[in-house]
Design a protein around this motif. Structure first.
Motif, mmCIF file in Angstrom:
data_model
loop_
_atom_site.group_PDB
_atom_site.id
_atom_site.type_symbol
_atom_site.label_atom_id
_atom_site.label_comp_id
_atom_site.label_asym_id
_atom_site.label_seq_id
_atom_site.Cartn_x
_atom_site.Cartn_y
_atom_site.Cartn_z
ATOM 1 N N UNK A 264 0.081 30.692 27.623
ATOM 2 C CA UNK A 264 0.403 32.088 27.895
ATOM 3 C C UNK A 264 0.731 32.835 26.616
ATOM 4 N N UNK A 265 1.453 32.172 25.704
ATOM 5 C CA UNK A 265 1.809 32.815 24.439
ATOM 6 C C UNK A 265 0.565 33.090 23.596
ATOM 7 N N UNK A 266 -0.393 32.155 23.617
ATOM 8 C CA UNK A 266 -1.629 32.376 22.874
ATOM 9 C C UNK A 266 -2.417 33.543 23.462
ATOM 10 N N UNK A 267 -2.476 33.628 24.781
ATOM 11 C CA UNK A 267 -3.174 34.746 25.415
ATOM 12 C C UNK A 267 -2.454 36.064 25.152
ATOM 13 N N UNK A 268 -1.131 36.021 25.083
ATOM 14 C CA UNK A 268 -0.379 37.231 24.784
ATOM 15 C C UNK A 268 -0.683 37.719 23.369
ATOM 16 N N UNK A 269 -0.863 36.801 22.447
ATOM 17 C CA UNK A 269 -1.239 37.175 21.086
ATOM 18 C C UNK A 269 -2.625 37.814 21.069
ATOM 19 N N UNK A 270 -3.556 37.253 21.843
ATOM 20 C CA UNK A 270 -4.883 37.858 21.931
ATOM 21 C C UNK A 270 -4.803 39.257 22.538
ATOM 22 N N UNK B 203 12.299 10.843 33.663
ATOM 23 C CA UNK B 203 10.862 10.803 33.342
ATOM 24 C C UNK B 203 10.111 11.872 34.128
ATOM 25 N N UNK B 204 10.470 12.055 35.386
ATOM 26 C CA UNK B 204 9.816 13.069 36.213
ATOM 27 C C UNK B 204 10.082 14.481 35.667
ATOM 28 N N UNK B 205 11.349 14.746 35.339
ATOM 29 C CA UNK B 205 11.691 16.060 34.802
ATOM 30 C C UNK B 205 11.034 16.296 33.443
ATOM 31 N N UNK B 206 10.981 15.257 32.602
ATOM 32 C CA UNK B 206 10.359 15.414 31.283
ATOM 33 C C UNK B 206 8.879 15.705 31.413
ATOM 34 N N UNK B 207 8.214 15.050 32.351
ATOM 35 C CA UNK B 207 6.789 15.315 32.565
ATOM 36 C C UNK B 207 6.575 16.752 33.023
ATOM 37 N N UNK B 208 7.445 17.227 33.903
ATOM 38 C CA UNK B 208 7.320 18.609 34.357
ATOM 39 C C UNK B 208 7.639 19.599 33.244
ATOM 40 N N UNK B 209 8.644 19.314 32.438
ATOM 41 C CA UNK B 209 8.982 20.203 31.322
ATOM 42 C C UNK B 209 7.845 20.271 30.311
ATOM 43 N N UNK B 210 7.232 19.119 30.025
ATOM 44 C CA UNK B 210 6.113 19.109 29.082
ATOM 45 C C UNK B 210 4.939 19.917 29.621
ATOM 46 N N UNK B 211 4.670 19.820 30.921
ATOM 47 C CA UNK B 211 3.582 20.599 31.511
ATOM 48 C C UNK B 211 3.906 22.091 31.470
ATOM 49 N N UNK B 212 5.161 22.440 31.769
ATOM 50 C CA UNK B 212 5.554 23.845 31.699
ATOM 51 C C UNK B 212 5.472 24.366 30.272
ATOM 52 N N UNK B 213 5.869 23.545 29.304
ATOM 53 C CA UNK B 213 5.784 23.963 27.906
ATOM 54 C C UNK B 213 4.334 24.191 27.492
ATOM 55 N N UNK B 214 3.434 23.333 27.989
ATOM 56 C CA UNK B 214 2.014 23.527 27.665
ATOM 57 C C UNK B 214 1.506 24.837 28.253
ATOM 58 N N UNK B 215 1.914 25.113 29.499
ATOM 59 C CA UNK B 215 1.496 26.368 30.124
ATOM 60 C C UNK B 215 2.064 27.577 29.376
ATOM 61 N N UNK C 177 5.095 22.000 19.152
ATOM 62 C CA UNK C 177 4.312 20.878 19.682
ATOM 63 C C UNK C 177 5.212 19.802 20.273
ATOM 64 N N UNK C 178 6.484 19.716 19.794
ATOM 65 C CA UNK C 178 7.390 18.696 20.312
ATOM 66 C C UNK C 178 7.847 19.056 21.716
ATOM 67 N N UNK C 179 8.521 18.099 22.360
ATOM 68 C CA UNK C 179 9.049 18.334 23.697
ATOM 69 C C UNK C 179 10.198 19.327 23.624
ATOM 70 N N UNK C 180 10.227 20.238 24.576
ATOM 71 C CA UNK C 180 11.250 21.269 24.601
ATOM 72 C C UNK C 180 12.320 20.917 25.619
ATOM 73 N N UNK C 181 13.525 21.331 25.311
ATOM 74 C CA UNK C 181 14.601 21.190 26.286
ATOM 75 C C UNK C 181 14.509 22.333 27.283
ATOM 76 N N UNK C 182 15.302 22.222 28.338
ATOM 77 C CA UNK C 182 15.306 23.272 29.353
ATOM 78 C C UNK C 182 15.761 24.597 28.761
ATOM 79 N N UNK C 183 16.759 24.562 27.861
ATOM 80 C CA UNK C 183 17.246 25.800 27.249
ATOM 81 C C UNK C 183 16.179 26.428 26.362
ATOM 82 N N UNK C 184 15.484 25.600 25.571
ATOM 83 C CA UNK C 184 14.428 26.140 24.707
ATOM 84 C C UNK C 184 13.284 26.707 25.532
ATOM 85 N N UNK C 185 12.956 26.033 26.608
ATOM 86 C CA UNK C 185 11.880 26.523 27.467
ATOM 87 C C UNK C 185 12.277 27.845 28.117
ATOM 88 N N UNK C 186 13.530 27.975 28.501
ATOM 89 C CA UNK C 186 14.013 29.224 29.101
ATOM 90 C C UNK C 186 13.958 30.360 28.083
#
Length: 327
Positions: free
Chosen positions: A90-96, A74-86, A129-138
């Motif tokens: 960043x990806x949206x700002x890169x598009x801008x 649960x702790x790792x999933x919460x951190x992964x979700x926060x990192x995915x949101x960040x 929008x879904x939760x990402x795995x560590x590999x997808x986030x990387x």
């Protein structure tokens, strides 16, 4: 409290006096030993039971470890979700930033087709929008790093191009060589005020008092500073691309050959040296050695005033022929 210990073998006894403090310390020591023994036994039983697969102990161990793993997950999933949101932000700002870079391309005189893009096309990391795995986030982070590198390269090219354009503008003679003085005699054919014959006036005349500052119309390098029989005290500045400006009839020259000058820098003072009928500046522009109308350059920079009719100023002058100096 007294404890009497009797030794039957030696027929003697020993008396031990126990005070309240001694009893308390003894109780604490006994309790501590009991706790340590219990903890050691607990761990020994659980470790041995877990290794050997004892039924009851194994179930307890699995239950405890399952809770620990679930909490960690649960702790790792919460951190992964926060990192995915960040990463998504960043990806949206890169598009801008990419869109902004494309707009700036137009200001730099470039088109997107002129810039190589690795991967051929636009876009960066896709953060779902879904939760990402560590590999997808990387992978998303790697894509963002690749896009950011491309943006840095693009901005470097744009900076270089815009800087080059800025320098080129500074090297074009669009600033009036004499402040607050509209040009007098225009470029072109007219009657020479000395001989009265038709002759080509190869520059612009700026009538001014002796000592009035003469300014460089653009930045460049002084390639000539000399006295000429017809031009008098003369300065020539090379602005690159075979573009040269000439300033004639100066009373005093403040630069020498080889000097670097900037736009608007005072290089001389107005005079009436050489072939001249009065104090004024004779200003010429040459491109590949061919005389050009300086008024076109000054008008492009908004520095040129209205030009009077040919020969309308008292200091106007022309040379007998085009190739002769001293216009």
């Amino acid at each position: 409290m007294q404890l009497i210990i009797t030794d039957a073998r030696f027929a003697r006894s020993r008396v031990i006096h126990l005070t309240g403090t001694r009893l308390l310390l003894a109780s604490l020591a006994a309790s501590l030993c009991l706790v340590l023994l219990s903890v050691g036994l607990y761990h020994w039983v659980f470790l041995k039971g877990a290794r050997e697969g004892w039924p009851v102990v194994g179930s307890l161990v699995r239950l405890v470890t399952q809770d620990e793993f679930a909490e960690r997950d649960r702790f790792m999933r919460a951190n992964l979700d926060e990192m995915a949101r960040r990463v998504g932000e960043m990806q949206a700002r890169m598009e801008q930033l990419e869109s902004l870079g494309d707009r700036v391309l137009g200001l730099a005189g470039l088109t997107p087709a002129e810039l190589p893009r690795s991967g051929g096309g636009r876009g960066g990391a896709l953060v779902a929008a879904r939760s990402l795995s560590m590999e997808e986030l990387q992978r998303a982070m790697d894509d963002l790093e690749r896009v950011s590198t491309q943006r840095v390269d693009l901005m470097t090219v744009l900076e270089s191009r815009l800087f080059d354009q800025h320098i080129r503008k500074k090297m074009v003679p669009t600033q009036a060589p004499v402040s607050n003085r509209p040009p007098g005699s225009a470029f072109g054919w007219r009657l020479d005020p000395i001989t009265g014959q038709s002759a080509l006036h190869t520059g612009l005349d700026f009538q001014a008092d002796v000592g009035t500052p003469i300014l460089a119309a653009a930045g460049g390098v002084v390639v000539a500073q000399e006295y000429h029989p017809q031009y008098g005290n003369m300065v020539e500045i090379d602005h690159g691309n075979q573009l040269v400006t000439r300033y004639a009839h100066a009373s005093k020259v403040l630069v020498k050959q080889g000097d670097l000058v900037r736009r608007g820098q005072k290089i001389a003072e107005v005079g009436s040296t050489g072939r001249s009928t009065g104090p004024h500046l004779h200003f010429e522009v040459l491109v590949q050695g061919v005389f050009q109308d300086p008024q076109k350059f000054l008008s492009a920079g908004g520095a040129g005033g209205a030009v009077t009719a040919a020969g309308s100023t008292a200091s106007a002058h022309v040379a007998p022929q085009v190739t002769a100096a001293g216009r």
